[in-house]
Write a protein that holds these residues in place. Structure first.
Motif, mmCIF file in Angstrom:
data_model
loop_
_atom_site.group_PDB
_atom_site.id
_atom_site.type_symbol
_atom_site.label_atom_id
_atom_site.label_comp_id
_atom_site.label_asym_id
_atom_site.label_seq_id
_atom_site.Cartn_x
_atom_site.Cartn_y
_atom_site.Cartn_z
ATOM 1 N N ASP A 2 -65.733 69.401 -0.507
ATOM 2 C CA ASP A 2 -65.079 70.562 0.088
ATOM 3 C C ASP A 2 -63.952 70.983 -0.856
ATOM 4 O O ASP A 2 -62.773 70.680 -0.633
ATOM 5 C CB ASP A 2 -64.537 70.190 1.474
ATOM 6 C CG ASP A 2 -63.869 71.371 2.146
ATOM 7 O OD1 ASP A 2 -64.096 72.519 1.715
ATOM 8 O OD2 ASP A 2 -63.098 71.135 3.096
ATOM 9 N N PRO A 3 -64.305 71.692 -1.951
ATOM 10 C CA PRO A 3 -63.311 71.951 -2.986
ATOM 11 C C PRO A 3 -62.246 72.955 -2.616
ATOM 12 O O PRO A 3 -61.263 73.126 -3.339
ATOM 13 C CB PRO A 3 -64.160 72.465 -4.148
ATOM 14 C CG PRO A 3 -65.355 73.068 -3.505
ATOM 15 C CD PRO A 3 -65.628 72.208 -2.305
ATOM 16 N N ASP A 9 -61.581 75.550 -14.501
ATOM 17 C CA ASP A 9 -62.704 76.071 -15.278
ATOM 18 C C ASP A 9 -62.432 75.931 -16.773
ATOM 19 O O ASP A 9 -61.458 76.489 -17.287
ATOM 20 C CB ASP A 9 -62.926 77.545 -14.922
ATOM 21 C CG ASP A 9 -64.234 78.101 -15.468
ATOM 22 O OD1 ASP A 9 -64.826 77.484 -16.355
ATOM 23 O OD2 ASP A 9 -64.641 79.183 -14.989
ATOM 24 N N GLY A 10 -63.313 75.189 -17.452
ATOM 25 C CA GLY A 10 -63.181 75.047 -18.899
ATOM 26 C C GLY A 10 -63.671 76.258 -19.669
ATOM 27 O O GLY A 10 -63.487 76.333 -20.890
ATOM 28 N N ALA A 29 -59.815 68.260 -3.497
ATOM 29 C CA ALA A 29 -60.236 69.602 -3.086
ATOM 30 C C ALA A 29 -60.218 70.585 -4.246
ATOM 31 O O ALA A 29 -59.613 71.659 -4.177
ATOM 32 C CB ALA A 29 -59.370 70.113 -1.937
ATOM 33 N N VAL A 30 -60.911 70.217 -5.331
ATOM 34 C CA VAL A 30 -60.963 71.037 -6.543
ATOM 35 C C VAL A 30 -62.416 71.193 -6.975
ATOM 36 O O VAL A 30 -63.233 70.287 -6.800
ATOM 37 C CB VAL A 30 -60.144 70.375 -7.683
ATOM 38 C CG1 VAL A 30 -60.299 71.137 -8.988
ATOM 39 C CG2 VAL A 30 -58.678 70.276 -7.298
ATOM 40 N N LEU A 71 -66.038 69.198 -6.140
ATOM 41 C CA LEU A 71 -67.333 69.672 -6.610
ATOM 42 C C LEU A 71 -67.298 69.719 -8.130
ATOM 43 O O LEU A 71 -66.419 70.364 -8.710
ATOM 44 C CB LEU A 71 -67.632 71.065 -6.060
ATOM 45 C CG LEU A 71 -68.843 71.798 -6.657
ATOM 46 C CD1 LEU A 71 -70.140 71.052 -6.359
ATOM 47 C CD2 LEU A 71 -68.907 73.239 -6.141
ATOM 48 N N VAL A 72 -68.245 69.029 -8.770
ATOM 49 C CA VAL A 72 -68.331 69.034 -10.230
ATOM 50 C C VAL A 72 -69.664 69.663 -10.610
ATOM 51 O O VAL A 72 -70.728 69.098 -10.343
ATOM 52 C CB VAL A 72 -68.227 67.609 -10.805
ATOM 53 C CG1 VAL A 72 -68.110 67.655 -12.317
ATOM 54 C CG2 VAL A 72 -67.028 66.886 -10.219
ATOM 55 N N THR A 73 -69.611 70.851 -11.214
ATOM 56 C CA THR A 73 -70.837 71.609 -11.442
ATOM 57 C C THR A 73 -70.776 72.433 -12.715
ATOM 58 O O THR A 73 -69.695 72.875 -13.138
ATOM 59 C CB THR A 73 -71.119 72.535 -10.229
ATOM 60 O OG1 THR A 73 -72.374 73.188 -10.405
ATOM 61 C CG2 THR A 73 -70.027 73.586 -10.048
#
Length: 245
Positions: A2-3, A9-10, A29-30, A71-73
């Motif tokens: 639940d970011p 953002d890279g 939450a990131v 969330l890592v996407t």
């Protein structure tokens, strides 16, 4: 995961977060996205070997890392560098140089530290392709260079040896992907004198290479599924001493 509304953002220019040895970081939450590491350097000299792609597309941890409701996407690692071509004028370097591997750990390269992930989703991340072997000199050649391997651990790569390991609780790892095989170089005199590298391993999770044993990943109430393509393993221990469970 639940970011919430916070996004780190890279922008495909660099990895998002690097935790140095002895340091610590906590993310809550990131969303971690858009991380990208450098490609391996191609050889610029005859018979020279390429360099590996950098590891840890989204996060490189060498210290202490805690992720909660993250969330890592859409992070990736660099491809492996290509081998140098052989040179006819240089009798000592007529063979092609070997390529190197793509970077491992689309999300996390947990090299010397420890990590704890709780209520985290890891999805849509990629490791780099293997580099291409250098061509033989085509005249009095000694053969072409070998191709490189794709990066390991499309979602998470945990490397050893003997670190405290990686603890995953209520973590979902889906739809992550591995780097492709780097092709062998060309050579008209010795067309079969080298070999391709191979695809990366462990589309969801991978451990090692640890140069020893003891790398560990502990999963509790977590899902690792539907990563990679046909024939790719979701989880891949590097050696019999590495544990995923």
């Amino acid at each position: 995961a639940d970011p919430g509304g916070t996004v780190s953002d890279g922008e495909e220019k660099s990895r998002v977060l690097e935790v140095a040895s002895g340091a610590g970081a906590t993310l809550y939450a990131v969303e971690v996205t858009g991380g990208a590491t450098l490609h391996g350097t191609d050889s610029e000299v005859p018979d020279g070997d390429g360099e590996p792609g950098e590891n840890g597309g989204g996060i490189l941890n060498q210290g202490s890392l805690v992720l909660e409701h993250v969330l890592v996407t859409d992070n990736r690692t660099g491809r492996g560098g290509d081998g140098g071509n052989g040179a006819i004028v240089n009798t000592a370097a007529r063979n092609g140089g070997n390529a190197n591997a793509g970077g491992s750990g689309g999300v996390l390269s947990n090299e010397t530290g420890s990590s704890s992930l709780t209520n985290v989703t890891v999805t849509g991340n990629f490791t780099g392709d293997g580099g291409i072997g250098g061509n033989g000199a085509q005249s009095s050649s000694r053969g072409p260079g070998n191709g490189g391997f794709g990066g390991y651990g499309g979602g998470i790569w945990a490397a050893g040896p003997g670190h405290a390991g990686l603890h995953l609780t209520f973590v979902t790892i889906v739809d992550n992907h591995l780097g492709a095989t780097g092709h062998c170089g060309g050579d008209s005199e010795f067309p079969n004198a080298c070999g391709p590298g191979g695809p990366g391993k462990g589309a969801g999770l991978a451990t090692g290479p640890s140069f020893g044993s003891g790398t560990g990943i502990l999963l509790t109430d977590s899902i690792v599924a539907d990563n990679g393509g046909l024939g790719d393993a979701n989880c891949q221990p590097y050696s019999s001493g590495d544990k995923i469970g």
